[in-house]
Design an enzyme around this catalytic site. Structure first.
Site, mmCIF file in Angstrom:
data_model
loop_
_atom_site.group_PDB
_atom_site.id
_atom_site.type_symbol
_atom_site.label_atom_id
_atom_site.label_comp_id
_atom_site.label_asym_id
_atom_site.label_seq_id
_atom_site.Cartn_x
_atom_site.Cartn_y
_atom_site.Cartn_z
ATOM 1 C CG MET A 30 -1.896 -1.218 1.143
ATOM 2 S SD MET A 30 -3.437 -0.977 2.011
ATOM 3 C CE MET A 30 -2.866 -0.783 3.662
ATOM 4 N N GLY A 31 2.134 1.101 -0.385
ATOM 5 C CA GLY A 31 3.008 2.263 -0.503
ATOM 6 C C GLY A 31 3.524 2.762 0.834
ATOM 7 C CG HIS A 37 6.842 -1.930 2.048
ATOM 8 N ND1 HIS A 37 6.774 -0.723 2.716
ATOM 9 C CD2 HIS A 37 5.619 -2.505 2.195
ATOM 10 C CE1 HIS A 37 5.570 -0.568 3.230
ATOM 11 N NE2 HIS A 37 4.844 -1.634 2.938
ATOM 12 C CD GLN A 155 -1.947 -8.842 4.790
ATOM 13 O OE1 GLN A 155 -2.790 -7.984 4.944
ATOM 14 N NE2 GLN A 155 -0.719 -8.561 4.405
HETATM 15 P P1 AMP Z 1 1.492 -2.933 3.518
HETATM 16 O O1 AMP Z 1 2.016 -1.899 2.578
HETATM 17 O O2 AMP Z 1 1.502 -2.510 4.944
HETATM 18 O O3 AMP Z 1 0.182 -3.518 3.056
HETATM 19 O O4 AMP Z 1 2.534 -4.128 3.461
HETATM 20 C C1 AMP Z 1 2.874 -4.752 2.249
HETATM 21 C C2 AMP Z 1 3.661 -5.998 2.543
HETATM 22 O O5 AMP Z 1 4.838 -5.662 3.274
HETATM 23 C C3 AMP Z 1 2.888 -7.002 3.427
HETATM 24 O O6 AMP Z 1 3.144 -8.309 2.953
HETATM 25 C C4 AMP Z 1 3.484 -6.777 4.776
HETATM 26 O O7 AMP Z 1 3.411 -7.913 5.617
HETATM 27 C C5 AMP Z 1 4.925 -6.468 4.426
HETATM 28 N N1 AMP Z 1 5.575 -5.736 5.518
HETATM 29 C C6 AMP Z 1 5.141 -4.607 6.109
HETATM 30 N N2 AMP Z 1 5.968 -4.254 7.118
HETATM 31 C C7 AMP Z 1 6.940 -5.198 7.174
HETATM 32 C C8 AMP Z 1 8.074 -5.412 8.003
HETATM 33 N N3 AMP Z 1 8.391 -4.582 8.994
HETATM 34 N N4 AMP Z 1 8.845 -6.501 7.761
HETATM 35 C C9 AMP Z 1 8.533 -7.371 6.761
HETATM 36 N N5 AMP Z 1 7.471 -7.214 5.940
HETATM 37 C C10 AMP Z 1 6.682 -6.150 6.140
#
Ligand code: AMP
Length: 280
Positions: A30-31, A37, A155
């Site tokens: 989601m940016g 990420h 998730q």
């Molecule tokens: P989001 O943009 O928050 O929807 O996250 C996109 C992807 O990045 C998802 O698969 C999250 O689980 C992963 N993600 C977000 N934060 C972290 C983190 N600190 N470590 C590893 N993966 C992450």
């Protein structure tokens, strides 16, 4: 890096790539990108995948409209980071590209108990929205390795179910949580913390570590109430802090010392909701 905004363009482009024998590594986000990420992207690149990152702030997974409105958007910075990290494709769709027939789902995803437990309980409808967007994105991207973060533990389990139930040609690769030096799990929402909230935020991780190091077989209610007390005294409002079976997420009250379990937490610091988890 190639920037694509239309779903059909991406589908055709990747179809062609697959015909050449290329394996696609897909990283949906989601940016407001951070090192968490980028680690997913690096993991895909380390496996020599042709990397596709998507940025789409998905309205259907926000059960709280205020949270959606305040979700950080840093697209210019995101573009620079992805170019720097040599992502192959950025997919940046409009809402209409993802939801051509509107936001109402045509499908109810059968997620069983996962939808009632933990995040499911405190964010009604959230996982239906997650499934809606990932289902759509995977139909656009096609066969791929799908990289997601363990930070969103539940998730990942939901997506495993989605892949299985819909028979999607995606293989989920789960990547460990990336943390700040003080232990705070990286998250786009951390940007919304002010300086004093940011100073308190690592208490979440320290509390999970406390549970991880002090747990003994038997009844867990004392340990968990100590942990919850610490968070509340630091200024958190807790949605949940629970021990759960690592495979089903069913709550564990009495631990036999052998069952694989996880400690999971969701808590608010004022307006900002943070989540984290640790294998025990
Ligand atoms: P989001 O943009 O928050 O929807 O996250 C996109 C992807 O990045 C998802 O698969 C999250 O689980 C992963 N993600 C977000 N934060 C972290 C983190 N600190 N470590 C590893 N993966 C992450």
């Amino acid at each position: 890096m190639i920037l694509l905004k239309h779903a059909d363009d991406l589908t055709q482009f990747l179809e062609h790539k697959r015909q050449e024998g290329t394996i696609i590594g897909f990283v949906p986000t989601m940016g407001a990108l951070h090192e968490g990420h980028l680690t997913l992207l690096k993991e895909a690149k380390a496996r020599k995948r042709f990397t596709v990152v998507s940025i789409f702030v998905n309205p259907t997974q926000f059960n709280d409209p205020a949270d959606f409105k305040k979700y950080p958007i840093t697209i210019e910075n995101d573009l620079n980071l992805l170019i720097e990290q040599q992502a192959d494709v950025l997919f940046l769709p409009t809402q209409h590209e993802i939801y051509p027939n509107g936001l109402d789902s045509q499908h109810h995803y059968q997620l069983g108990n996962l939808e009632q437990l933990l995040e499911g309980k405190f964010r009604p409808g959230h996982f239906q929205g997650v499934c809606q967007v990932v289902d759509r994105l995977l139909s656009v991207v096609g066969a791929c390795e799908l990289f997601m973060g363990r930070k969103d533990y539940q998730q990942c389990m939901v997506i495993e179910k989605l892949i299985e139930h819909r028979g999607l040609k995606a293989s989920l690769k789960i990547v460990n949580t990336v943390r700040e030096p003080d232990g705070l799990a990286m998250s786009s929402r951390n940007q919304r913390l002010n300086a004093s909230e940011r100073a308190i935020a690592p208490t979440i991780f320290n509390t999970l570590r406390f549970v991880q190091t002090h747990i003994k077989a038997g009844d867990q209610s004392n340990l968990l109430s100590q942990a919850r007390d610490t968070l509340v005294k630091s200024g958190f409002k807790i949605d949940y802090l629970e021990l759960a079976d690592a495979k089903t997420l069913e709550p564990v009250h009495d631990w036999n010392g052998r069952q694989e379990i996880v400690v999971l937490v969701a808590a608010f610091l004022n307006e900002v909701r943070l989540i984290d988890n640790l294998a025990v």
